[in-house]
Design an enzyme around this catalytic site. Structure first.
Site, PDB file in Angstrom:
ATOM      1  N   LYS A 188       1.016  -1.255   0.089  1.00 50.72           N
ATOM      2  CA  LYS A 188       0.267   0.100  -0.163  1.00 50.72           C
ATOM      3  C   LYS A 188       0.925   1.076  -0.116  1.00 50.72           C
ATOM      4  O   LYS A 188       1.913   0.990   0.580  1.00 50.72           O
ATOM      5  CB  LYS A 188      -0.852  -0.110   1.105  1.00 50.72           C
ATOM      6  CG  LYS A 188      -1.999  -1.191   1.391  1.00 50.72           C
ATOM      7  CD  LYS A 188      -3.197  -0.966   0.606  1.00 50.72           C
ATOM      8  CE  LYS A 188      -3.880  -2.103   0.568  1.00 50.72           C
ATOM      9  NZ  LYS A 188      -5.234  -2.266  -0.196  1.00 50.72           N
TER      10      LYS A 188
ATOM     11  N   LYS B 242       1.628  -9.125  -1.909  1.00 53.77           N
ATOM     12  CA  LYS B 242       1.007  -9.147  -3.228  1.00 53.77           C
ATOM     13  C   LYS B 242       1.042  -7.595  -3.837  1.00 53.77           C
ATOM     14  O   LYS B 242       0.943  -6.731  -2.853  1.00 53.77           O
ATOM     15  CB  LYS B 242      -0.032  -9.968  -3.303  1.00 53.77           C
ATOM     16  CG  LYS B 242      -1.155  -9.245  -2.586  1.00 53.77           C
ATOM     17  CD  LYS B 242      -2.478 -10.115  -2.382  1.00 53.77           C
ATOM     18  CE  LYS B 242      -3.575  -9.599  -3.541  1.00 53.77           C
ATOM     19  NZ  LYS B 242      -4.068  -8.097  -3.261  1.00 53.77           N
TER      20      LYS B 242
ATOM     21  N   ASP C  62      -1.472  -4.815  -5.455  1.00 53.33           N
ATOM     22  CA  ASP C  62      -2.770  -4.700  -5.171  1.00 53.33           C
ATOM     23  C   ASP C  62      -3.680  -4.876  -6.523  1.00 53.33           C
ATOM     24  O   ASP C  62      -2.957  -4.958  -7.559  1.00 53.33           O
ATOM     25  CB  ASP C  62      -3.132  -3.328  -4.606  1.00 53.33           C
ATOM     26  CG  ASP C  62      -4.131  -3.230  -3.493  1.00 53.33           C
ATOM     27  OD1 ASP C  62      -5.000  -4.192  -3.598  1.00 53.33           O
ATOM     28  OD2 ASP C  62      -3.938  -2.527  -2.476  1.00 53.33           O
ATOM     29  N   GLU C  63      -4.770  -5.114  -6.551  1.00 47.45           N
ATOM     30  CA  GLU C  63      -5.698  -5.483  -7.555  1.00 47.45           C
ATOM     31  C   GLU C  63      -5.501  -4.562  -8.709  1.00 47.45           C
ATOM     32  O   GLU C  63      -5.729  -4.783 -10.076  1.00 47.45           O
ATOM     33  CB  GLU C  63      -6.979  -5.923  -7.244  1.00 47.45           C
ATOM     34  CG  GLU C  63      -7.964  -4.798  -6.847  1.00 47.45           C
ATOM     35  CD  GLU C  63      -7.712  -4.268  -5.411  1.00 47.45           C
ATOM     36  OE1 GLU C  63      -7.034  -5.072  -4.729  1.00 47.45           O
ATOM     37  OE2 GLU C  63      -8.374  -3.192  -5.228  1.00 47.45           O
TER      38      GLU C  63
ATOM     39  N   HIS D 157      -7.332 -12.876  -7.311  1.00 46.51           N
ATOM     40  CA  HIS D 157      -8.046 -12.004  -6.826  1.00 46.51           C
ATOM     41  C   HIS D 157      -9.638 -11.806  -7.433  1.00 46.51           C
ATOM     42  O   HIS D 157      -9.659 -11.904  -8.460  1.00 46.51           O
ATOM     43  CB  HIS D 157      -7.360 -10.306  -6.825  1.00 46.51           C
ATOM     44  CG  HIS D 157      -7.515  -9.338  -5.914  1.00 46.51           C
ATOM     45  ND1 HIS D 157      -8.905  -8.668  -6.071  1.00 46.51           N
ATOM     46  CD2 HIS D 157      -7.272  -8.981  -4.838  1.00 46.51           C
ATOM     47  CE1 HIS D 157      -9.097  -7.829  -5.130  1.00 46.51           C
ATOM     48  NE2 HIS D 157      -7.915  -8.017  -4.221  1.00 46.51           N
TER      49      HIS D 157
ATOM     50  N   LYS E 206     -13.278  -5.481   6.504  1.00 53.70           N
ATOM     51  CA  LYS E 206     -14.251  -4.434   5.958  1.00 53.70           C
ATOM     52  C   LYS E 206     -15.145  -4.717   4.910  1.00 53.70           C
ATOM     53  O   LYS E 206     -15.923  -3.773   4.665  1.00 53.70           O
ATOM     54  CB  LYS E 206     -13.103  -3.445   5.324  1.00 53.70           C
ATOM     55  CG  LYS E 206     -12.372  -3.768   4.157  1.00 53.70           C
ATOM     56  CD  LYS E 206     -11.462  -2.841   3.640  1.00 53.70           C
ATOM     57  CE  LYS E 206     -10.813  -3.066   2.160  1.00 53.70           C
ATOM     58  NZ  LYS E 206      -9.924  -2.141   1.820  1.00 53.70           N
TER      59      LYS E 206
END
Ligand code: CAP
Ligand code: MG
Length: 428
Positions: A150, A176, A178-179, A268, A309
């Site tokens: 991130k 990993k 992020d998408e 994902h 979340k």
């Protein structure tokens, strides 16, 4: 119009069976709407046609063999030769195609598909599966820990690799992309793979542990193949694909490609909420997870059993975990799961992700067990001690839970976990 209903029909072992939640459209009887689902998803249309002959109908006409009007559930059995077995888009164009848009239905949700052996045989399934991932990482029994670099998008290649390195050295097994991190003007895929795998090697030398990098190859399919080739060339073992945005055709193509390269696939599920979230309309995550297992992904996001979340139901996610990890599922009317044997298709490792922190780990482990990847982005890089401390706190939370020690007690001698507790302990 109602002649696709045959409540006396007993499905053959070779049939494909679909279970749908269905509400009829205005002015439609339940039986008429159920019949419309069966005909539009197979050989029929809105009227009788001169080109239909009895032999086609005799062999290929599906049967709505179960109708529960109170629960609004129908089950349809399809002859397997209605489908090209190794063609997942083709299968879905039938049983998950036009029918969602028909006026004959107000709401329709594909809850599960039973795949017979004839269909299963045409797919590879995961390359590694759970045992293969454990062998590769030498992580024998405990849950895996992982993070997503991130901010999602924004770091350059070197910054990205440095964050990954910190996370690995802190104690995480998996890092990993992020998408939505693909190949950006400021973070090129190929350079990112170079930098990140270089620091993966350094982290492995320093920790003596195997570290995994999931490089997101999501792109048009020919480019994805090139990106997978590059990961292999640079010594990676794993790629990541956003399986829904690339589509199942692309996933099948990539799975064939990774068979040659011997690369594992992390799946994902970005965009699944558009398809799965409405309880009355769309396609269930269970169905998507089964398709992903069949085509052959090695790890798959399934949610956090309502701890994190993202929207999700604990019961459904547990059933999905069972479905992707077990060799066989028994029919269960309550959870809308059909009987399924997986034959030689390996189990997929489930990933719990989305809004987790070390504090969520005891609850998620209690629900989901040890065959799980505990993955946190904000919950790692948000640690007041930084990413390395965030990685350490995740591992400490797993260790504490395995030893049956409360996080509060464990944190007395583990300062990184204490930092996490200080920050998120009062979160509602
Ligand atoms: C998690 C994550 C994943 C979600 C997707 C994110 O980050 O990277 O994409 O897990 O949901 O961007 O939200 P955080 P799901 O740990 O910072 O939340 O796994 O349910 O498909
Ligand atoms: Mg993400």
């Amino acid at each position: 119009m109602v002649d696709y209903i045959n409540l006396k029909y007993r499905p053959r072992p070779s049939d494909i069976i679909c279970e749908y939640y269905m509400e009829p459209g205005p002015g439609m009887t339940y039986d008429k709407a159920a019949s419309a689902c069966a005909l539009e998803s197979s050989i029929g249309t809105w009227t009788t046609i001169s080109t239909m002959n009895p032999s086609i109908a005799k062999k290929l006409k599906p049967s709505v063999y179960s109708i529960d009007k109170k629960r609004k559930i129908i089950k349809i059995a399809y002859h397997h030769s209605l489908f090209e077995s190794g063609n997942m888009p083709g299968i879905l164009s039938s049983i998950a195609g036009n029918i969602f848009g028909m006026k004959a239905v107000k709401n329709l949700k594909l809850l599960d598909i039973h795949f017979p052996k004839q269909i299963i045989n045409a797919y590879r399934g995961p390359l590694l599966g759970i045992q293969g991932v454990r062998k590769l990482t030498k992580v024998k029994k405990r849950p895996f820990t992982g993070t997503i670099v991130k901010p999602k998008v924004g770091l350059n290649e070197k910054q990205h690799a440095k964050v990954a390195y910190e996370a690995w050295v802190g104690g995480l097994d998996i890092v990993k992309d992020d998408e939505n991190l693909v190949s950006m003007s400021f973070n090129n895929f190929y350079k990112r793979v170079d930098e990140t795998l270089k620091l993966r090697d350094k982290a492995e030398r320093e920790t003596g542990e195997k570290k995994i990098y999931l490089a997101n190859i999501t792109a048009p399919v020919e480019e994805m193949k090139k990106r997978a080739d590059y990961v292999k060339k640079r010594g990676g073992e794993y790629i990541m694909v956003d399986i829904l945005t690339v589509g199942f055709s692309a996933l099948q193509t990539i799975r064939e490609h990774t068979q040659k390269l011997k690369l594992a696939i992390h799946a994902h599920r970005a965009m699944h909420g558009a398809i799965t979230r409405n309880p009355k309309h769309g396609i269930s995550m269970m169905t998507i997870a089964k398709i992903a297992r069949l085509i052959g992904v090695d790890t798959l996001h399934i949610g956090t059993a309502a701890v994190g979340k993202m929207h999700g139901s604990k019961d459904e996610e547990l059933a999905i975990e069972e479905q992707i990890e077990h060799p066989e599922m028994y029919e269960n009317d309550r959870t809308h799961v059909l009987e399924q044997k997986w034959f030689n298709i390996k189990p997929v490792l489930a990933v719990a992700s989305g809004g987790l922190s070390p504090l969520s780990i005891p609850a998620v482990m209690k629900i989901m067990g040890n065959n799980i990847v505990m993955q946190a982005g904000g919950g790692v890089h948000g640690n007041p001690g930084g990413t390395r401390a965030g990685g350490a706190a995740m591992r400490q939370a797993v260790d504490a839970t395995l030893k049956n020690i409360s996080l509060k007690d464990y944190a007395k001698t583990h300062k990184e976990l204490q930092l996490a507790l200080n920050k998120w302990g009062k979160r509602k």
